[in-house]
Design an enzyme around this catalytic site. Structure first.
Site, PDB file in Angstrom:
ATOM      1  N   LYS A  85     -56.787-108.905 -19.273  1.00  0.00           N
ATOM      2  CA  LYS A  85     -56.597-107.802 -17.980  1.00  0.00           C
ATOM      3  C   LYS A  85     -57.849-107.996 -17.254  1.00  0.00           C
ATOM      4  O   LYS A  85     -58.911-107.414 -17.098  1.00  0.00           O
ATOM      5  CB  LYS A  85     -56.835-106.591 -18.807  1.00  0.00           C
ATOM      6  CG  LYS A  85     -56.328-105.519 -17.560  1.00  0.00           C
ATOM      7  CD  LYS A  85     -56.058-103.911 -18.370  1.00  0.00           C
ATOM      8  CE  LYS A  85     -55.656-103.105 -17.104  1.00  0.00           C
ATOM      9  NZ  LYS A  85     -54.397-103.173 -16.505  1.00  0.00           N
TER      10      LYS A  85
HETATM   11  N1  PPE Z   1     -48.749-105.494 -16.977  1.00  0.00           N
HETATM   12  C1  PPE Z   1     -49.958-105.409 -15.854  1.00  0.00           C
HETATM   13  C2  PPE Z   1     -49.982-106.553 -14.899  1.00  0.00           C
HETATM   14  C3  PPE Z   1     -50.441-104.293 -15.952  1.00  0.00           C
HETATM   15  O1  PPE Z   1     -51.403-104.173 -14.963  1.00  0.00           O
HETATM   16  C4  PPE Z   1     -50.401-103.315 -16.874  1.00  0.00           C
HETATM   17  C5  PPE Z   1     -51.283-101.968 -16.824  1.00  0.00           C
HETATM   18  C6  PPE Z   1     -49.584-103.148 -17.719  1.00  0.00           C
HETATM   19  C7  PPE Z   1     -48.607-104.417 -17.822  1.00  0.00           C
HETATM   20  C8  PPE Z   1     -49.226-102.324 -18.696  1.00  0.00           C
HETATM   21  O2  PPE Z   1     -50.090-102.387 -19.847  1.00  0.00           O
HETATM   22  P1  PPE Z   1     -50.575-101.060 -20.554  1.00  0.00           P
HETATM   23  O3  PPE Z   1     -51.276 -99.984 -19.435  1.00  0.00           O
HETATM   24  O4  PPE Z   1     -51.691-101.505 -21.455  1.00  0.00           O
HETATM   25  O5  PPE Z   1     -49.574-100.340 -21.226  1.00  0.00           O
HETATM   26  N2  PPE Z   1     -51.544-101.453 -15.451  1.00  0.00           N
HETATM   27  C9  PPE Z   1     -52.545-100.621 -15.287  1.00  0.00           C
HETATM   28  C10 PPE Z   1     -53.418-100.708 -13.849  1.00  0.00           C
HETATM   29  C11 PPE Z   1     -52.478 -99.995 -12.942  1.00  0.00           C
HETATM   30  C12 PPE Z   1     -53.388-100.096 -11.571  1.00  0.00           C
HETATM   31  O6  PPE Z   1     -52.705 -99.875 -10.369  1.00  0.00           O
HETATM   32  O7  PPE Z   1     -54.604-100.237 -11.681  1.00  0.00           O
HETATM   33  C13 PPE Z   1     -52.288 -99.179 -15.810  1.00  0.00           C
HETATM   34  O8  PPE Z   1     -51.412 -98.910 -15.909  1.00  0.00           O
HETATM   35  O9  PPE Z   1     -53.286 -98.661 -16.007  1.00  0.00           O
END
Ligand code: PPE
Length: 305
Positions: A157
């Site tokens: 991330k």
């Molecule tokens: N893919 C991406 C690219 C992504 O950024 C997130 C979270 C996910 C999948 C889902 O991952 P999880 O949160 O572990 O279930 N995106 C984060 C950032 C959003 C933002 O605009 O900043 C979030 O959901 O917190």
């Protein structure tokens, strides 16, 4: 955004408006940072952080891929997350830890720069619009692909990955959609700019596997576990774009997006264009755990008190 009072920066509680870094910090120029995003919810038993352990674990793994040694222990970051929520007296909030290469020299080689860490918390409502959780969102397939697996690790991330996310998001918004779905380098479904994606067809739940340049979302993992617990078959696999238009239900998952139904893709309605039954069941089940209404049988909640 809704300001909180303090931000944790390398062990200190700094006033929100004073939480600044140097313009020539490495991260500003070369995107050298990794971060997390998760939420704390108000429950009957007090504020509870959702999957704190797993998020801090992923932060360490993201840092590891980029050869960043986090100058605080795993336990210290967990404790500090709890402390910063308490310090800000928040009952529910979004949590954003970030590890970044700081100020020392410029030039691509990041090694001379220090590794700094911050943890911010603030109140953040629904991610994809006010009634998105109930009514769903209209999305498009992006003309941008997710990073090829031999370019940048999607599983980290990393701050820089979100340049790709921004291209996806801005294109979607420019065309009047709420979000974009990116395909992977081979043309299979990958993920949204900030969400994982699930599809339901004939009562079977599908989601792209980690071979499709996705972030291994923690909400994704939660949904898989909940769905299996409810007796559904969940298939993690390479998924052709075809399934986007021929599914009964499609939804996004993420810490910010939680479980957001998708009601149309490229102007083609999904199912009958309303929140699907399985989407609703999964939402109800997840929110019942998050709100403390159902037993936390997976051990996902860490209480702040
Ligand atoms: N893919 C991406 C690219 C992504 O950024 C997130 C979270 C996910 C999948 C889902 O991952 P999880 O949160 O572990 O279930 N995106 C984060 C950032 C959003 C933002 O605009 O900043 C979030 O959901 O917190």
């Amino acid at each position: 955004m809704k300001k909180a009072k303090y931000i944790w920066m390398d062990g200190k509680f700094v006033k929100w408006d004073d939480a600044k870094i140097h313009l020539l910090s490495h991260v500003v120029h070369y995107g050298s940072g990794v971060f997390e995003g998760f939420r704390a919810y108000k429950t009957k038993k007090g504020t509870a952080i959702f999957r704190l352990d797993d998020h801090i674990k992923r932060l360490f793994l993201s840092a590891k891929m980029y050869r960043m040694k986090i100058p605080h222990s795993y336990d210290k970051l967990k404790k500090s997350t709890i402390e910063i929520i308490k310090k800000n007296k928040l009952t529910s909030c979004y949590i954003r830890p970030i590890v970044y290469r700081g100020y020392e020299t410029l030039g691509v080689d990041p090694n001379p720069c220090p590794i700094n860490v911050g943890i911010a918390v603030w109140e953040w409502g629904s991610y994809l619009g006010k009634d998105a959780l109930d009514n769903g969102v209209d999305v498009m397939v992006s003309s941008w692909r997710r990073m090829a697996p031999d370019t940048m690790p999607a599983m980290a991330k990393a701050v820089a990955n979100y340049m790709n996310s921004q291209l996806i998001k801005m294109e979607a918004l420019a065309y009047g959609f709420t979000e974009g779905i990116a395909l992977d380098v081979l043309g299979y479904i990958s993920e949204g700019s900030g969400e994982n994606i699930f599809l339901v067809r004939d009562n079977i739940i599908y989601t792209p596997s980690f071979g499709s340049s996705i972030l291994l979302g923690i909400t994704r993992d939660s949904v898989i576990k909940i769905a299996k617990g409810l007796g559904y078959t969940v298939k993690e696999m390479r998924i052709p774009r075809d399934l986007l238009y021929t599914s009964d239900e499609v939804f996004f998952t993420g810490s910010a997006a939680e479980i957001t139904p998708i009601r149309s893709i490229d102007k083609i309605p999904i199912g009958d264009g309303k929140k699907g039954n399985i989407t609703k069941k999964l939402q109800d089940e997840l929110f019942a755990i998050l709100n403390g209404k159902k037993k936390d049988k997976f051990g996902w909640l860490t209480y702040v008190k």
